[in-house]
Design a protein around this motif. Structure first.
Motif, PDB file in Angstrom:
ATOM      1  N   SER A   1       1.008  -1.222  -0.209  1.00 38.00           N
ATOM      2  CA  SER A   1       0.016  -0.041  -0.049  1.00 38.00           C
ATOM      3  C   SER A   1       0.902   1.229   0.020  1.00 38.00           C
ATOM      4  N   ARG A   2       2.136   0.989   0.235  1.00 34.28           N
ATOM      5  CA  ARG A   2       3.074   2.104   0.231  1.00 34.28           C
ATOM      6  C   ARG A   2       4.346   1.758  -0.362  1.00 34.28           C
ATOM      7  N   SER A   3       5.266   2.731  -0.712  1.00 33.16           N
ATOM      8  CA  SER A   3       6.620   2.423  -1.334  1.00 33.16           C
ATOM      9  C   SER A   3       7.296   1.486  -0.347  1.00 33.16           C
ATOM     10  N   ILE A   4       7.943   0.404  -1.129  1.00 29.32           N
ATOM     11  CA  ILE A   4       8.671  -0.422  -0.436  1.00 29.32           C
ATOM     12  C   ILE A   4      10.163  -0.252  -0.223  1.00 29.32           C
ATOM     13  N   LEU A   5      10.536   0.877  -0.677  1.00 33.21           N
ATOM     14  CA  LEU A   5      11.909   1.183  -0.868  1.00 33.21           C
ATOM     15  C   LEU A   5      12.527   1.506   0.549  1.00 33.21           C
ATOM     16  N   SER A   6      11.860   1.754   1.513  1.00 30.84           N
ATOM     17  CA  SER A   6      12.344   1.834   3.003  1.00 30.84           C
ATOM     18  C   SER A   6      11.911   0.563   3.425  1.00 30.84           C
ATOM     19  N   ILE A   7      11.397  -0.275   2.804  1.00 33.44           N
ATOM     20  CA  ILE A   7      11.162  -1.832   3.569  1.00 33.44           C
ATOM     21  C   ILE A   7      12.470  -2.639   3.766  1.00 33.44           C
ATOM     22  N   ASN A   8      12.826  -3.021   4.844  1.00 36.76           N
ATOM     23  CA  ASN A   8      14.071  -3.621   5.086  1.00 36.76           C
ATOM     24  C   ASN A   8      14.123  -4.877   4.306  1.00 36.76           C
ATOM     25  N   VAL A   9      12.959  -5.585   4.245  1.00 40.11           N
ATOM     26  CA  VAL A   9      12.953  -7.334   3.854  1.00 40.11           C
ATOM     27  C   VAL A   9      11.770  -7.427   3.218  1.00 40.11           C
ATOM     28  N   MET A  10      11.463  -8.013   2.014  1.00 36.48           N
ATOM     29  CA  MET A  10      10.393  -8.459   1.444  1.00 36.48           C
ATOM     30  C   MET A  10      10.356  -9.844   1.479  1.00 36.48           C
ATOM     31  N   SER A  11       9.497 -10.901   1.813  1.00 31.50           N
ATOM     32  CA  SER A  11       9.797 -12.168   1.712  1.00 31.50           C
ATOM     33  C   SER A  11       8.369 -12.763   1.241  1.00 31.50           C
ATOM     34  N   TRP A  12       8.490 -13.985   0.668  1.00 25.67           N
ATOM     35  CA  TRP A  12       7.424 -15.080   0.704  1.00 25.67           C
ATOM     36  C   TRP A  12       7.732 -16.078   1.381  1.00 25.67           C
ATOM     37  N   TYR A  13       6.534 -16.535   2.203  1.00 27.75           N
ATOM     38  CA  TYR A  13       6.406 -17.795   3.153  1.00 27.75           C
ATOM     39  C   TYR A  13       5.255 -18.388   2.299  1.00 27.75           C
ATOM     40  N   ARG A  14       5.389 -19.806   2.865  1.00 22.82           N
ATOM     41  CA  ARG A  14       4.306 -20.505   2.679  1.00 22.82           C
ATOM     42  C   ARG A  14       3.689 -21.521   3.824  1.00 22.82           C
ATOM     43  N   GLN A  15       2.574 -22.111   3.811  1.00 28.85           N
ATOM     44  CA  GLN A  15       2.265 -22.967   4.864  1.00 28.85           C
ATOM     45  C   GLN A  15       1.401 -23.723   4.101  1.00 28.85           C
ATOM     46  N   ALA A  16       1.570 -25.275   4.167  1.00 32.34           N
ATOM     47  CA  ALA A  16       0.932 -26.236   3.790  1.00 32.34           C
ATOM     48  C   ALA A  16      -0.036 -26.795   4.821  1.00 32.34           C
ATOM     49  N   PRO A  17      -0.893 -27.550   4.730  1.00 29.53           N
ATOM     50  CA  PRO A  17      -1.862 -28.165   5.579  1.00 29.53           C
ATOM     51  C   PRO A  17      -1.064 -28.923   6.597  1.00 29.53           C
ATOM     52  N   GLY A  18      -1.320 -28.672   7.875  1.00 30.35           N
ATOM     53  CA  GLY A  18      -0.822 -29.483   8.949  1.00 30.35           C
ATOM     54  C   GLY A  18       0.744 -29.062   9.142  1.00 30.35           C
ATOM     55  N   LYS A  19       1.251 -28.020   8.494  1.00 35.92           N
ATOM     56  CA  LYS A  19       2.601 -27.858   8.410  1.00 35.92           C
ATOM     57  C   LYS A  19       2.857 -26.357   9.065  1.00 35.92           C
ATOM     58  N   GLN A  20       3.875 -26.209   9.584  1.00 37.29           N
ATOM     59  CA  GLN A  20       4.403 -24.723  10.058  1.00 37.29           C
ATOM     60  C   GLN A  20       4.671 -23.896   8.639  1.00 37.29           C
ATOM     61  N   ARG A  21       4.452 -22.546   9.059  1.00 37.53           N
ATOM     62  CA  ARG A  21       4.695 -21.685   8.155  1.00 37.53           C
ATOM     63  C   ARG A  21       6.291 -21.762   7.555  1.00 37.53           C
ATOM     64  N   GLU A  22       7.005 -21.546   6.600  1.00 37.94           N
ATOM     65  CA  GLU A  22       8.052 -21.873   6.215  1.00 37.94           C
ATOM     66  C   GLU A  22       8.640 -20.457   5.354  1.00 37.94           C
ATOM     67  N   LEU A  23       9.870 -20.080   5.457  1.00 37.55           N
ATOM     68  CA  LEU A  23      10.441 -19.259   4.509  1.00 37.55           C
ATOM     69  C   LEU A  23      10.669 -19.778   3.037  1.00 37.55           C
ATOM     70  N   VAL A  24       9.926 -19.016   1.961  1.00 34.19           N
ATOM     71  CA  VAL A  24      10.423 -19.390   0.544  1.00 34.19           C
ATOM     72  C   VAL A  24      11.362 -18.715   0.058  1.00 34.19           C
ATOM     73  N   ALA A  25      11.301 -17.220   0.116  1.00 32.84           N
ATOM     74  CA  ALA A  25      12.489 -16.382  -0.286  1.00 32.84           C
ATOM     75  C   ALA A  25      12.212 -14.986   0.169  1.00 32.84           C
ATOM     76  N   ALA A  26      13.283 -14.486   0.111  1.00 31.02           N
ATOM     77  CA  ALA A  26      13.220 -12.990   0.910  1.00 31.02           C
ATOM     78  C   ALA A  26      14.204 -12.133  -0.300  1.00 31.02           C
ATOM     79  N   ILE A  27      13.929 -10.965  -0.147  1.00 30.65           N
ATOM     80  CA  ILE A  27      14.926  -9.926  -1.048  1.00 30.65           C
ATOM     81  C   ILE A  27      14.891  -8.612  -0.101  1.00 30.65           C
ATOM     82  N   ASN A  28      16.149  -8.041   0.108  1.00 34.95           N
ATOM     83  CA  ASN A  28      16.211  -7.044   0.785  1.00 34.95           C
ATOM     84  C   ASN A  28      16.228  -5.494  -0.083  1.00 34.95           C
ATOM     85  N   SER A  29      16.366  -4.435   0.740  1.00 38.73           N
ATOM     86  CA  SER A  29      16.089  -3.284   0.003  1.00 38.73           C
ATOM     87  C   SER A  29      17.317  -3.016  -0.949  1.00 38.73           C
ATOM     88  N   GLY A  30      18.255  -3.622  -0.951  1.00 38.62           N
ATOM     89  CA  GLY A  30      19.533  -3.527  -1.688  1.00 38.62           C
ATOM     90  C   GLY A  30      19.450  -4.574  -2.797  1.00 38.62           C
TER      91      GLY A  30
END
Length: 115
Positions: free
Chosen positions: A25-54
């Motif tokens: 909803s706003r600029s992501i330039l100042s956001i340290n890290v943007m990430s994708w996580y996923r959660q399968a049925p019956g499992k814990q949420r896990e990191l898929v990928a991340a990208i930092n401001s650089g």
């Protein structure tokens, strides 16, 4: 505060591809890290990928080579390109923004991979 809206999920056959989008909803330039996580049925949420401001990226070891995270700062959008999808990739995929002070999460988008 940041609102995140994911899109691009759906039903795909094994071996297929999808590209997820996460619009902030706003600029992501100042956001340290943007990430994708996923959660399968019956499992814990896990990191898929991340990208930092650089633009540096990090991936779950098991997904390297098949998934690619990228960002378009002008569109306040982060993408997750997923190739050679497998049934075990079936999950709800969440976008997350880590500002250093707060963490924000989207509502998720369902990805279902049929065999």
């Amino acid at each position: 505060q940041v609102q995140l809206v994911e899109s691009g999920g759906g039903l795909v056959q094994a071996g297929g591809s999808l590209r997820l989008s996460c619009v902030a909803s706003r600029s992501i330039l100042s956001i340290n890290v943007m990430s994708w996580y996923r959660q399968a049925p019956g499992k814990q949420r896990e990191l898929v990928a991340a990208i930092n401001s650089g633009g540096m990226t990090n991936y779950a070891d098991s997904l390297k080579g098949r998934f690619t995270i990228s960002r378009d700062n002008a569109k306040n959008t982060v993408y997750l390109a997923m190739n050679t999808l497998k049934p075990e990739d079936t999950a709800v995929y969440y976008c997350a923004a880590f500002t250093g002070a707060y963490n924000y999460w989207g509502q998720g988008t369902q990805v279902t991979v049929s065999s």
